[in-house]
Design a protein around this motif. Structure first.
Motif, PDB file in Angstrom:
ATOM      1  N   GLN A 177       0.861  -1.177   0.000  1.00  0.00           N
ATOM      2  CA  GLN A 177       0.000   0.000   0.000  1.00  0.00           C
ATOM      3  C   GLN A 177       0.903   1.234   0.000  1.00  0.00           C
ATOM      4  O   GLN A 177       2.099   1.124   0.273  1.00  0.00           O
ATOM      5  N   SER A 179       0.394   3.565   2.077  1.00  0.00           N
ATOM      6  CA  SER A 179       0.275   4.094   3.449  1.00  0.00           C
ATOM      7  C   SER A 179       1.617   4.283   4.172  1.00  0.00           C
ATOM      8  O   SER A 179       1.723   5.217   4.983  1.00  0.00           O
ATOM      9  N   ARG A 203       1.007  -6.842  -4.507  1.00  0.00           N
ATOM     10  CA  ARG A 203       0.413  -7.868  -3.644  1.00  0.00           C
ATOM     11  C   ARG A 203       0.537  -9.219  -4.302  1.00  0.00           C
ATOM     12  O   ARG A 203       0.604  -9.324  -5.528  1.00  0.00           O
ATOM     13  N   GLN A 217      -1.779   3.091  -6.184  1.00  0.00           N
ATOM     14  CA  GLN A 217      -2.662   3.738  -5.212  1.00  0.00           C
ATOM     15  C   GLN A 217      -2.238   5.187  -5.038  1.00  0.00           C
ATOM     16  O   GLN A 217      -1.118   5.566  -5.379  1.00  0.00           O
ATOM     17  N   PHE A 257      -9.648  -0.434   9.223  1.00  0.00           N
ATOM     18  CA  PHE A 257      -8.247  -0.405   8.818  1.00  0.00           C
ATOM     19  C   PHE A 257      -7.438  -0.228  10.091  1.00  0.00           C
ATOM     20  O   PHE A 257      -7.884   0.494  11.009  1.00  0.00           O
ATOM     21  N   PHE A 259      -4.871   1.437  10.761  1.00  0.00           N
ATOM     22  CA  PHE A 259      -4.234   2.742  11.008  1.00  0.00           C
ATOM     23  C   PHE A 259      -5.219   3.886  11.161  1.00  0.00           C
ATOM     24  O   PHE A 259      -4.813   5.044  11.297  1.00  0.00           O
ATOM     25  N   THR A 260      -6.508   3.600  11.097  1.00  0.00           N
ATOM     26  CA  THR A 260      -7.503   4.661  11.293  1.00  0.00           C
ATOM     27  C   THR A 260      -8.568   4.205  12.285  1.00  0.00           C
ATOM     28  O   THR A 260      -8.885   3.016  12.377  1.00  0.00           O
ATOM     29  N   GLY A 291     -10.855   3.804   0.752  1.00  0.00           N
ATOM     30  CA  GLY A 291     -10.840   3.592   2.197  1.00  0.00           C
ATOM     31  C   GLY A 291     -10.298   4.834   2.867  1.00  0.00           C
ATOM     32  O   GLY A 291      -9.459   5.545   2.317  1.00  0.00           O
ATOM     33  N   GLY A 293     -10.271   7.237   6.970  1.00  0.00           N
ATOM     34  CA  GLY A 293     -10.576   7.255   8.388  1.00  0.00           C
ATOM     35  C   GLY A 293      -9.816   8.345   9.117  1.00  0.00           C
ATOM     36  O   GLY A 293      -9.038   9.094   8.520  1.00  0.00           O
ATOM     37  N   ALA A 314      -6.904  10.263   6.924  1.00  0.00           N
ATOM     38  CA  ALA A 314      -6.117   9.642   5.862  1.00  0.00           C
ATOM     39  C   ALA A 314      -7.050   8.912   4.931  1.00  0.00           C
ATOM     40  O   ALA A 314      -8.186   8.584   5.286  1.00  0.00           O
ATOM     41  N   PHE A 315      -6.559   8.684   3.730  1.00  0.00           N
ATOM     42  CA  PHE A 315      -7.351   7.885   2.783  1.00  0.00           C
ATOM     43  C   PHE A 315      -6.411   7.224   1.790  1.00  0.00           C
ATOM     44  O   PHE A 315      -5.265   7.662   1.598  1.00  0.00           O
ATOM     45  N   GLY A 316      -6.901   6.157   1.189  1.00  0.00           N
ATOM     46  CA  GLY A 316      -6.120   5.483   0.150  1.00  0.00           C
ATOM     47  C   GLY A 316      -7.063   5.092  -0.960  1.00  0.00           C
ATOM     48  O   GLY A 316      -8.132   4.536  -0.723  1.00  0.00           O
TER      49      GLY A 316
HETATM   50  N1  DAH Z   1      -4.021   1.207   2.611  1.00  0.00           N
HETATM   51  C1  DAH Z   1      -5.405   0.804   2.420  1.00  0.00           C
HETATM   52  C2  DAH Z   1      -5.481  -0.314   1.393  1.00  0.00           C
HETATM   53  O1  DAH Z   1      -4.514  -0.552   0.731  1.00  0.00           O
HETATM   54  C3  DAH Z   1      -6.243   1.961   1.940  1.00  0.00           C
HETATM   55  C4  DAH Z   1      -6.434   2.969   3.009  1.00  0.00           C
HETATM   56  C5  DAH Z   1      -7.525   2.906   3.839  1.00  0.00           C
HETATM   57  C6  DAH Z   1      -5.514   3.965   3.225  1.00  0.00           C
HETATM   58  C7  DAH Z   1      -7.739   3.808   4.847  1.00  0.00           C
HETATM   59  C8  DAH Z   1      -5.705   4.913   4.200  1.00  0.00           C
HETATM   60  C9  DAH Z   1      -6.818   4.807   5.016  1.00  0.00           C
HETATM   61  O2  DAH Z   1      -4.858   5.882   4.442  1.00  0.00           O
HETATM   62  O3  DAH Z   1      -6.997   5.717   6.013  1.00  0.00           O
HETATM   63  O4  DAH Z   1      -6.499  -0.947   1.284  1.00  0.00           O
END
Ligand code: DAH
Length: 347
Positions: A177, A179, A203, A217, A257, A259-260, A291, A293, A314-316
């Motif tokens: 990821q 992240s 992955r 991503q 997740f 981290f959130t 995603g 949070g 954060a988001f991804g």
């Molecule tokens: N890293 C997550 C994934 O690969 C996506 C993600 C979700 C990133 C929530 C974020 C987050 O920063 O807050 O599925």
């Protein structure tokens, strides 16, 4: 016939032939023949001393006149021929400036790159900057710093591609990821933080319609004093409207997740049917986009931030996923197959 008359005849004949000479080589040959060392004129000049005294003066004048006339005519003809040769050369080199040019084959940005640039632009306009991180990553940044316990299934080597490096067989990996850039960036920069980080992720997936071992991503992170879930909602709703067109509404579904906390999946109302239900949204009216949070306090603490002083969201988001949704691309492998017909559709 006197010798002088004979010479005048030769002169007349030579002048006649001069017009028929077609090129400089033929002219040189004629010149040698009519005024060269063995020519009748020169022979006559050489024999002049043996000519009786009373004829010598007339003959001498005739020789000079004939020689001068022939030489002048030959020079004139030479100038003509040289001019014609130059003209022919220039004509051969002529360029038609009105011909259309030959266009070099031009490449195009890959669709992944186009979407990447577009979403980066959306966040740059909000004041975010772009951060980068390594694709070969440590388990610490990919998992531990992001509050992911060693027992989390994403760490299994059935999911993650580990790299043989050092003593720990699960210490180094291909990042799963984007992240980990969160932790790397926060370690190097004090708050406030407003970054996006697009990049390649890996992955251990077998290729099918929606999986490939490599994909892209974009991570987003905002940390400041008093950031709340409301900031996340406003920011990501703006993003959905910018990317899919005005009029999107968004909804958040609880998710998990590491981290959130809280974590959510964001859905946007379908841009194709405006929410009434169609094939694009599997007749639900909604499309799952990403995603997100509120950043877990443990993540802030791991990089030395004070979770009681700052907070963040954060988001991804999957870059291919955004492109697939917007353009109705049915298979992920179209992004990675070297098929120019696919690329050409998205010039
Ligand atoms: N890293 C997550 C994934 O690969 C996506 C993600 C979700 C990133 C929530 C974020 C987050 O920063 O807050 O599925």
């Amino acid at each position: 016939m006197s010798s002088a008359d004979r010479l005048r005849e030769i002169e007349a004949e030579a002048l006649g032939r001069l017009d028929a000479v077609a090129d400089l080589d033929a002219l040189a040959a004629l010149e040698a023949e009519v005024v060269g060392p063995g020519s009748p004129v020169m022979e006559a000049r050489r024999g002049l001393k043996d000519v009786p005294q009373e004829q010598r003066k007339d003959l001498g004048r005739a020789i000079n006149e004939v020689k001068t006339a022939l030489e002048a005519a030959i020079e004139a003809r030479r100038a003509d021929l040289a001019g014609a040769a130059e003209e022919a050369r220039l004509a051969g080199e002529r360029i038609d400036m009105t011909l259309p040019g030959r266009a070099p084959a031009r490449g195009t940005r890959h669709l992944v790159r186009q979407v990447w640039d577009e979403i980066v632009d959306i966040f740059m306009a909000l004041g975010y900057s772009v951060a980068d991180g390594p694709e070969v990553e440590t388990a610490y940044y990919n998992f531990d710093a992001l509050n992911t316990p060693t027992t989390h299934p994403s760490r299994f080597d059935s999911d993650t591609l580990y790299v043989e490096w050092g003593d720990d067989p699960e210490g180094v990996l291909l990042r799963t990821q984007t992240s980990p850039v969160q932790a790397r960036y926060m370690e190097q920069h004090p708050p406030p933080v407003y970054i996006v980080s697009p990049g390649r992720t890996y992955r251990r997936d077998t290729t099918d319609a929606t999986h490939t071992p490599v994909f892209h991503q974009m991570e987003g992170l905002a940390v400041d004093d008093a950031i709340t879930f409301a900031d996340l909602k406003g920011t990501l709703e703006h993003f959905a409207n910018e990317f899919f067109g005005a009029g999107r509404s968004v909804r958040f579904q609880p998710h998990f997740f590491p981290f959130t906390e809280p974590s959510a999946e964001m859905h946007a109302s379908c841009f194709a049917c405006d929410g009434s239900g169609c094939r694009t949204c599997s007749h639900t009216g909604w499309i799952e986009l990403l995603g997100c949070g509120v950043v877990d306090p443990n993540v802030l603490a791991a990089v030395g931030y004070d979770p009681s002083a700052v907070s963040g969201f954060a988001f991804g988001v999957g870059i291919e996923r955004l492109a697939m949704i917007r353009y109705g691309i049915p298979e992920l492998r179209f992004f990675f197959d070297p098929d120019l017909r696919v690329l050409r559709q998205f010039r």
